[in-house]
Design an enzyme around this catalytic site. Structure first.
Site, PDB file in Angstrom:
ATOM      1  N   GLY A  54       0.969  -1.084   0.117  1.00  0.00           N
ATOM      2  CA  GLY A  54      -0.218  -0.208   0.384  1.00  0.00           C
ATOM      3  C   GLY A  54       0.612   1.304   0.154  1.00  0.00           C
ATOM      4  O   GLY A  54       0.346   2.411  -0.989  1.00  0.00           O
ATOM      5  N   CYS A  55       1.495   1.884   1.067  1.00  0.00           N
ATOM      6  CA  CYS A  55       2.743   2.489   0.362  1.00  0.00           C
ATOM      7  C   CYS A  55       3.246   2.415  -0.354  1.00  0.00           C
ATOM      8  O   CYS A  55       3.616   3.761  -0.702  1.00  0.00           O
ATOM      9  CB  CYS A  55       3.876   2.344   2.153  1.00  0.00           C
ATOM     10  SG  CYS A  55       3.211   2.044   3.150  1.00  0.00           S
TER      11      CYS A  55
END
Length: 148
Positions: free
Chosen positions: A37-38
């Site tokens: 996600g990051c």
């Protein structure tokens, strides 16, 4: 009286990044370098950086990862946005993004994915909390375009 959110943290190159020198600023907090996600979020903010800059905004990411970790993350994914290291969580606590999370049944404290827009005086003019990574950079850009 409003709070000014001005601070200085080291970037991925170990250089001091003073928010006062980069206002107005889109500041996004993320949990961990090189996680799915990051990575998505950092790539999307990097891809849209010229559009943020065209509106007069700089963009920077903040996590508790080390300068060395940020350097690897930036190099691995050719990221364009500066990543700031907040190892002692001072800035994370200033923005109240350290939250209790449940990881595999254990309670841990980590960064809640959040984004803040700091205006030319260093005040928060917009904020998003508990955001989903994919598409978030575009949503922030769209919101800034509406107010431009």
């Amino acid at each position: 009286m409003s709070t000014h959110y001005l601070f200085t943290l080291p970037d991925q190159n170990g250089n001091d990044f003073a928010t006062a020198d980069h206002l107005p600023l889109v500041l996004y907090f993320y949990p961990k370098d090189s996680t799915p996600g990051c990575t998505t979020e950092a790539q999307e903010f990097s891809a849209l950086l010229p559009e943020f800059q065209a509106l007069g905004f700089q963009v920077a990411g903040v996590s508790r990862d080390s300068v060395a970790s940020h350097q690897k993350f930036v190099c691995k994914y050719a990221l364009e946005v500066p990543l700031l290291s907040d190892k002692d969580e001072t800035v994370c606590r200033l923005f109240d993004v350290i939250k209790e999370k449940n990881m595999y049944g254990k309670k841990v404290f980590g960064i809640e994915r959040s984004t803040f827009v700091l205006d030319a005086q260093g005040n928060i003019s917009r904020e998003w909390r508990k955001v989903k990574a994919a598409g978030h950079a575009q949503a922030v850009l769209d919101a800034l375009r509406e107010t431009a």
